[in-house]
Design a protein around this motif. Structure first.
Motif, short mmCIF file in Angstrom:
data_model
loop_
_atom_site.label_atom_id
_atom_site.label_comp_id
_atom_site.label_asym_id
_atom_site.label_seq_id
_atom_site.Cartn_x
_atom_site.Cartn_y
_atom_site.Cartn_z
N ALA A 81 0.53 -1.22 -0.11
CA ALA A 81 -0.12 -0.10 0.01
C ALA A 81 0.90 1.26 0.15
O ALA A 81 0.44 2.40 -0.73
CB ALA A 81 -0.92 -0.11 1.25
N ALA A 82 1.96 1.30 0.77
CA ALA A 82 2.80 2.42 0.88
C ALA A 82 3.58 2.78 -0.35
O ALA A 82 3.66 3.85 -0.74
CB ALA A 82 3.67 2.36 1.66
N ILE A 83 4.12 1.62 -1.11
CA ILE A 83 4.78 1.88 -2.07
C ILE A 83 3.85 2.11 -3.50
O ILE A 83 4.12 3.10 -4.26
CB ILE A 83 5.52 0.49 -2.66
CG1 ILE A 83 6.55 -0.07 -1.78
CG2 ILE A 83 6.13 0.66 -4.19
CD1 ILE A 83 6.93 -1.48 -1.67
N LYS A 84 2.52 1.55 -3.40
CA LYS A 84 1.58 1.91 -4.52
C LYS A 84 1.31 3.28 -4.43
O LYS A 84 1.15 3.95 -5.28
CB LYS A 84 0.37 0.75 -4.34
CG LYS A 84 -0.63 1.23 -5.54
CD LYS A 84 -1.77 0.19 -5.36
CE LYS A 84 -2.68 0.47 -6.23
NZ LYS A 84 -3.65 1.60 -5.78
N ALA A 85 1.02 3.75 -3.32
CA ALA A 85 0.78 5.29 -3.09
C ALA A 85 1.84 6.25 -3.64
O ALA A 85 1.47 7.09 -4.32
CB ALA A 85 0.42 5.47 -1.68
N ARG A 86 2.86 5.86 -3.39
CA ARG A 86 4.11 6.65 -3.88
C ARG A 86 4.31 6.52 -5.41
O ARG A 86 4.50 7.53 -6.09
CB ARG A 86 5.50 6.28 -3.24
CG ARG A 86 5.54 6.64 -1.66
CD ARG A 86 6.33 5.94 -0.88
NE ARG A 86 6.61 6.55 0.21
CZ ARG A 86 5.89 6.43 1.54
NH1 ARG A 86 4.86 5.72 1.23
NH2 ARG A 86 6.12 6.93 2.51
#
Length: 227
Positions: free
Chosen positions: A211-216
């Motif tokens: 989720a964190a990587i996708k948001a970035r």
């Protein structure tokens, strides 16, 4: 009168013969340093990573995040599993997992059969001297089965490494999204790498990282919608 006939070479001892076979296998395995990752190659990434580079990424993620994956995950075993998980590709090449219908080159069953045959032979010289089974082969088989917490964690880190690499390539402007590309007709940018990972992530730490990587990644491409 001196005997000028060429002397025959001394026969190799058993230990020398075993070491020689190990070295030949190692030369073959080290080709993974030059084996480019197929998915990035298809997308037109400039100077894409090698399979060996991906292996390093997965092992590093296992080292850093095993402690956050729960007490059932063995960090040392996870790192070892990461190091062997793609060794078969020294012979089979990297068979990419595709999200788009009709783009998968071989089925999952065919891929596993090819890789099982390759890894079994590649690891034979490193088997325990007391038998024909290698602890390293057991690590690979555990990874493929995904039946233990450690194996599921390692697979998640494999997927997370792909997503991190996609983010890095996007930020580094390593491809031209305007180029016509028959390999990626359904997905824009590097979306396919997130699309293939999303349904396969199975651990809490994997979901949090994804989720964190996708948001970035979404911010990097200037988009806020969900993949």
């Amino acid at each position: 009168m001196a005997d000028d006939r060429e002397s025959e070479p001394e026969p190799e001892s058993e230990s020398e013969s075993e070491l020689g076979l190990e070295l030949e296998r190692l030369v073959e395995l080290l080709a993974l340093k030059d084996e480019r990752r197929t998915g990035w190659d298809l997308r037109g990434i400039e100077e894409p990573e090698s399979v060996a580079a991906h292996t390093w990424g997965v092992a590093t993620l296992c080292l850093f995040y095993a402690d956050r994956a729960g007490e059932d995950v063995d960090r040392d075993r996870a790192v070892a599993m990461a190091l062997v998980h793609d060794l078969a590709e020294a012979r089979t090449g990297d068979i990419a997992t595709r999200a788009e219908d009709g783009k998968q080159r071989v089925s999952g069953e065919e891929k596993e059969a090819l890789e099982r045959s390759a890894i079994t032979d590649l690891l034979k010289p490193f088997a325990d001297r007391d038998g024909d089974r290698s602890d390293y082969l057991a690590l690979w088989e555990e990874y493929e089965a995904r039946e233990t917490p450690t194996a599921r964690f390692v697979k998640d880190m494999d997927l997370i490494d792909n997503c991190l690499q996609a983010l890095a390539y996007e930020r580094g402007d390593r491809y031209d999204e305007t180029d016509a590309n028959d390999a990626f007709t359904q997905y824009e940018n590097l979306d396919e790498f997130f699309a293939t990972a999303a349904p396969r992530v199975r651990t809490t730490v994997g979901e949090d990282l994804f989720a964190a990587i996708k948001a970035r990644y979404e911010r990097a491409i200037g988009r806020d919608c969900q993949l």
